[in-house]
Design a protein around this motif. Sequence first.
Motif, mmCIF file in Angstrom:
data_model
loop_
_atom_site.group_PDB
_atom_site.id
_atom_site.type_symbol
_atom_site.label_atom_id
_atom_site.label_comp_id
_atom_site.label_asym_id
_atom_site.label_seq_id
_atom_site.Cartn_x
_atom_site.Cartn_y
_atom_site.Cartn_z
ATOM 1 N N ASP A 118 0.829 -1.213 0.000
ATOM 2 C CA ASP A 118 0.000 0.000 0.000
ATOM 3 C C ASP A 118 0.861 1.261 0.000
ATOM 4 O OD1 ASP A 118 -2.223 -1.555 0.048
ATOM 5 O OD2 ASP A 118 -2.683 -1.280 2.171
ATOM 6 N N ARG A 119 2.189 1.069 0.131
ATOM 7 C CA ARG A 119 3.166 2.157 -0.010
ATOM 8 C C ARG A 119 3.079 3.189 1.106
ATOM 9 N NH1 ARG A 119 4.704 2.611 -5.304
ATOM 10 N NH2 ARG A 119 6.278 4.033 -4.498
ATOM 11 N N ASN A 218 -2.061 13.529 -2.594
ATOM 12 C CA ASN A 218 -3.441 13.144 -2.955
ATOM 13 C C ASN A 218 -3.826 11.763 -2.446
ATOM 14 O OD1 ASN A 218 -1.914 11.562 -4.646
ATOM 15 N ND2 ASN A 218 -3.038 12.072 -6.511
ATOM 16 N N ARG A 219 -2.928 11.120 -1.701
ATOM 17 C CA ARG A 219 -3.253 9.787 -1.162
ATOM 18 C C ARG A 219 -3.700 9.841 0.286
ATOM 19 N NH1 ARG A 219 0.108 5.288 -0.843
ATOM 20 N NH2 ARG A 219 1.923 6.577 -0.415
ATOM 21 N N VAL A 226 -11.792 11.979 -0.983
ATOM 22 C CA VAL A 226 -12.415 10.655 -0.958
ATOM 23 C C VAL A 226 -11.682 9.721 -1.907
ATOM 24 C CG1 VAL A 226 -14.558 9.383 -1.206
ATOM 25 C CG2 VAL A 226 -14.609 11.744 -0.420
ATOM 26 N N ILE A 227 -10.931 8.809 -1.334
ATOM 27 C CA ILE A 227 -10.246 7.802 -2.150
ATOM 28 C C ILE A 227 -10.465 6.431 -1.523
ATOM 29 C CG2 ILE A 227 -8.442 9.312 -3.069
ATOM 30 C CD1 ILE A 227 -6.573 8.017 -0.903
ATOM 31 N N SER A 228 -10.190 5.425 -2.326
ATOM 32 C CA SER A 228 -10.294 4.059 -1.846
ATOM 33 C C SER A 228 -8.898 3.451 -1.931
ATOM 34 C CB SER A 228 -11.286 3.300 -2.726
ATOM 35 O OG SER A 228 -11.460 2.006 -2.237
ATOM 36 N N VAL A 229 -8.445 2.890 -0.811
ATOM 37 C CA VAL A 229 -7.102 2.325 -0.748
ATOM 38 C C VAL A 229 -7.189 0.802 -0.830
ATOM 39 C CG1 VAL A 229 -5.085 2.046 0.740
ATOM 40 C CG2 VAL A 229 -6.212 4.269 0.578
ATOM 41 N N ALA A 230 -6.253 0.220 -1.529
ATOM 42 C CA ALA A 230 -6.158 -1.234 -1.646
ATOM 43 C C ALA A 230 -7.438 -1.867 -2.183
ATOM 44 C CB ALA A 230 -5.787 -1.866 -0.296
ATOM 45 N N PRO A 231 -7.909 -1.409 -3.358
ATOM 46 C CA PRO A 231 -9.089 -2.053 -3.947
ATOM 47 C C PRO A 231 -8.736 -3.432 -4.506
ATOM 48 C CG PRO A 231 -8.170 -0.496 -5.509
ATOM 49 C CD PRO A 231 -7.329 -0.399 -4.262
ATOM 50 N N GLN A 232 -9.755 -4.239 -4.762
ATOM 51 C CA GLN A 232 -9.532 -5.536 -5.418
ATOM 52 C C GLN A 232 -9.205 -5.264 -6.887
ATOM 53 O OE1 GLN A 232 -9.665 -8.329 -3.735
ATOM 54 N NE2 GLN A 232 -9.455 -9.816 -5.363
#
Lengths: 417, 145
Positions: A118-119, A218-219, A226-232
Motif C-alpha cells: 500500500d506504499r 493526494n493519497r 475521498v479515495i479508496s485504498v487497496a481495492p480488489q
Amino acid sequence: MGMAVSAIEAKRLEAVLKGDEEVEVVGTGTDAVAYALMLADIDVTAAYPIRPYGGVMERTARLIADGYLKAEYIVAAHEHDQFEIVKHASAVGARTFVGSSGVGWLLAIEAIVAISTDRYPVVALIGNRALDDPGAYGVEHNDALMVRDVGWLLVWVDTAQEALDTTLIAYRVAEDPRVMLPVGISMDGAFLTHSEHVFRIPPKSKVQKFLPPYDLGNRKLHPSNVISVAPQVNEDWVTELRKQMDEAMKNARRVIEEAYRDYAKIIGRDYGNPFVEPYMVDDADVIMVGMGTVSKPIKEAVRRLRAKGERVGFLRIRWFRPFPTDDIIRYLMGAKAVAVVDRDYSFGSPFDGGALYTEIRSALYEAEHRPLMINFIGGLGGREITYNDAMNMFNITLDAARKGKIEQRVIWYGVRE
Amino acid sequence: MPYKYEQPHLPGWKDMMIGGAIPGLRPNQRNPYFTGGTAKHYRPVINFDKCIKCSLCWEYCPDSVFDVTPDGYFNPALAYCKGCGICAEVCPVPDTIIMVDEMEFEDGYGKFIDEYRYWKENREAYRKWFESLLPKAQIISVRKR
C-alpha cells in the motif's frame, strides 16, 4: 516536567528541543531510536512487548509521559494489530513508528506486506532475535530477512549513534515521494539493543531542516479527499503495481545517497558511503563481510593482523534492501579471498549457505574478477563472535588466499560435533 | 453479435496512483477502475420476452451488475459480471436467466455484448440466439439442468 526523567536528562532534553547544539548522553541502542522519534516528532506509535526490541517502547512511553514528545501511544493486542494500527495511521497522514523482534515480527507478516504494497512510509525497529523454536532471545538476522522480497527497505546499524542517525534518515528516505516504502531498521538483539553507548542527540531545530513534514499528497485518507485504498484489482493491475514498487525501490538508492549527504551537511555527521562501511579494504587481499555488531571483533582482528603486515580488511553492509551491488563489486573485486559472516542461515539455498553470502555471490557474478568466497555461519541464537573467532576466520581465509583455493565453502563456525 | 461494450481501459503503472489507490466510489457505484468481468467462466443471458420485471436479479446481484432500462427490464453490464449465477438461481420464471459457458460465444472470451439493446433492435434474432444457447446452459432459472 515529570519525575521519571532525571534532572540531568531533563536538562539535556530541554537543550536539544529548544537549543541549537547537540548534547551527549549515555543510553542503549533502543534509547537512541526513541530519542530520534522525539526529534522526528512522530504522531502515532503502536507497542506490544517482546524482547529485545522492547526497550524502545519503554523509553518512548517515558518521553511522551514527561511531555517531551506529543504522540498517540497505542498499546496493541498483538503484533499483527500493531502493524495494522500504524498502517492505518500512516494512511491518514500520521508519521508512525512500530517495531518487534523474532517471531513477533513474523506474527505481523500480513500487515507488514500490506504496509509496503500500500506504499506507506512506516519506520520499524527490528530488534533482531532468533526465530523460535527452540526458544532463544539472542540475535539472529533471519527475522528481518523474512521480508527481504516484499518491498521493505532494510538497514543494519552497528552503534547507538548510528541507530539514532539512521532512524532520522529512514523517515526522510521512506517519505520521499520517489520512494514511499517502509524501512526496517535492524539492530542486533542484546549486543546493541541492551548495551550502553555514549552518543550525541542533534538539536531538533536542525532535524526539522533535514526532515520535512510527512506529506501523503493526494493519497491522504480524509473526508475531503475521498479515495479508496487497496481495492480488489486482481490480474488486471497487480503486475503494474509491482512494477511501480520496483521503480520506487530502485529510486531509493539515489534518495538514500541524497539523505546521507544532507544529513552530513545539516546535522554534521558524515557516514561516507551510505550503503557499506569499508574498513581498510583498499589494498586488502582478504576481506571479511558482515552486518551489525559483528564489526567490533572483526575490526579489532583487522587492526592486529595489519600490525603484523597482513593485508586484510572488513566491509560492513548497512543497506541490505536496496542491495548495494555496485559497492560490493567495487570493494570486493580486487580481493583474493572474501569471507562472509552470516548471523542467519538459508536452508537449502544454492550453496547451502547464509542469505548474505548467497546475495553477495550473486552480486559478484558479473564482476571482472571473482574472489574466492568462504561463508562462516556464526553467532546463531545470540552466541557471541569474539575477537579470537574473528582471528580464526581470518586465518582460514588467509590460508585459502595463499593456496588459491578453498577447502570448504560453508563453515558452521564453532558448531559442536 | 454486433453490439460490443467498449473494452475497459487498463492504466499503465505510471498512470496509477501510488499503491493502486483509486478515487472513492459513491454508494452503489460500480468501480470503473476495476471491472473484473474478464474473470468469469459463465455469462448470464436474459430472455427478455419472458421477464416479469420482478427485480430479484437486480436485488441479489453481489456486483450491482444489472442496470434498470427505461421500460423496467434489467440489463446486465457484463463487463462487471463475475459469473456467479445468483441471478439465474433467484429468477422465478422458468428459462429466463441462463448461465452459459464463456467459450460458447462467438464474440470471444472477455468481450461483452449489450443483451438488452440487441433484443430491442431485433427480437426475432435474439430469440433464436437465446434458444441456441439454452441447451448449453449450466444453470437455468427455476429448473436445474
